[in-house]
Scaffold this motif. Structure first.
Motif, short mmCIF file in Angstrom:
data_model
loop_
_atom_site.label_atom_id
_atom_site.label_comp_id
_atom_site.label_asym_id
_atom_site.label_seq_id
_atom_site.Cartn_x
_atom_site.Cartn_y
_atom_site.Cartn_z
N VAL A 175 0.80 -1.23 0.00
CA VAL A 175 0.00 0.00 0.00
C VAL A 175 0.83 1.28 0.00
O VAL A 175 0.28 2.37 -0.12
CB VAL A 175 -0.98 0.03 1.19
N MET A 176 2.15 1.16 0.09
CA MET A 176 3.00 2.35 0.17
C MET A 176 2.96 3.13 -1.15
O MET A 176 2.59 2.61 -2.20
CB MET A 176 4.44 1.95 0.48
N THR A 177 3.36 4.36 -1.08
CA THR A 177 3.57 5.19 -2.26
C THR A 177 4.95 4.84 -2.80
O THR A 177 5.96 5.04 -2.12
CB THR A 177 3.49 6.69 -1.89
N ALA B 203 2.98 -1.07 11.39
CA ALA B 203 3.38 0.25 10.89
C ALA B 203 2.35 1.30 11.30
O ALA B 203 2.72 2.41 11.71
CB ALA B 203 3.53 0.21 9.38
N ALA B 204 1.07 0.97 11.21
CA ALA B 204 0.01 1.92 11.57
C ALA B 204 0.09 2.28 13.05
O ALA B 204 -0.04 3.45 13.42
CB ALA B 204 -1.36 1.32 11.24
N VAL B 205 0.34 1.28 13.89
CA VAL B 205 0.45 1.54 15.33
C VAL B 205 1.64 2.46 15.61
O VAL B 205 1.54 3.42 16.37
CB VAL B 205 0.56 0.22 16.12
N VAL B 206 2.77 2.18 14.98
CA VAL B 206 3.97 3.02 15.17
C VAL B 206 3.68 4.45 14.73
O VAL B 206 4.02 5.41 15.43
CB VAL B 206 5.17 2.43 14.39
N VAL C 111 6.06 8.13 6.64
CA VAL C 111 7.26 7.43 7.08
C VAL C 111 7.98 6.86 5.85
O VAL C 111 7.34 6.26 4.98
CB VAL C 111 6.90 6.28 8.05
N PRO C 112 9.30 7.04 5.79
CA PRO C 112 10.04 6.46 4.66
C PRO C 112 10.05 4.94 4.76
O PRO C 112 10.06 4.37 5.85
CB PRO C 112 11.45 7.02 4.83
N LEU D 67 5.12 5.57 3.42
CA LEU D 67 3.80 5.16 3.89
C LEU D 67 3.19 6.36 4.59
O LEU D 67 3.78 6.90 5.53
CB LEU D 67 3.89 3.97 4.85
N SER D 68 2.03 6.78 4.13
CA SER D 68 1.35 7.93 4.72
C SER D 68 0.06 7.49 5.38
O SER D 68 -0.41 6.37 5.17
CB SER D 68 1.04 8.97 3.64
#
Length: 147
Positions: free
Chosen positions: A6-8, A110-113, A122-123, A134-135
């Motif tokens: 799902v990242m950009t 990642a979402a929790v962090v 986040v890169p 990831l936004s």
């Protein structure tokens, strides 16, 4: 689900040595609040936010009061400082100790962090190479399209 799903994949970035003017241009055109920063070998070194740029150009309270103390005086100083700094390199403004994710990290982790640390973007780094970001918007898209 993994971050890589799902990242950009093509994040906005600049290189060390870029000018403040160039960073402001890229932020404006890409409409992101944070640029990733790479060294001359293409390795990820840190991030530069629009907030970092604006803070660098903001005049101090003493400067504003010395110039007259009005909002117009403050804005004039802001513009003047922006012109003065425009051709300086971004290197001193780059935040180098940035939380990063790996493409194979679990998206839920990642979402929790991101939420716990108040991070908006986040890169995503693999072996020193920037492979994406990831936004929060990416997280929302994951919920919409993968639920």
């Amino acid at each position: 689900m993994l971050v890589s799903e799902v990242m950009t994949a093509f994040p906005a970035y600049i290189r060390l040595g870029a000018t403040i003017r160039r960073a402001a241009e890229v932020i404006s055109v890409s409409e992101v609040g944070q640029l990733m920063v790479l060294d001359h070998d293409g390795r990820f070194v840190g991030a530069l936010s629009e907030e970092d740029l604006v803070r660098a150009m903001l005049p101090g309270f003493d400067d504003v009061t010395a110039a007259g103390g009005t909002l117009a005086d403050a804005f004039a100083l802001f513009l003047e400082r922006g012109r003065t700094l425009a051709d300086r390199v971004v290197d001193p403004l780059v935040v180098r100790d940035v939380a990063a994710l790996r493409p194979d990290d679990e998206l839920a982790r990642a979402a929790v962090v991101m939420l716990d640390r108040g991070l908006r973007r986040v890169p995503v780094v693999d072996d020193g190479q920037l492979v994406g970001t990831l936004s929060r918007a990416d997280l929302c898209r994951a919920v919409i399209y993968h639920s």
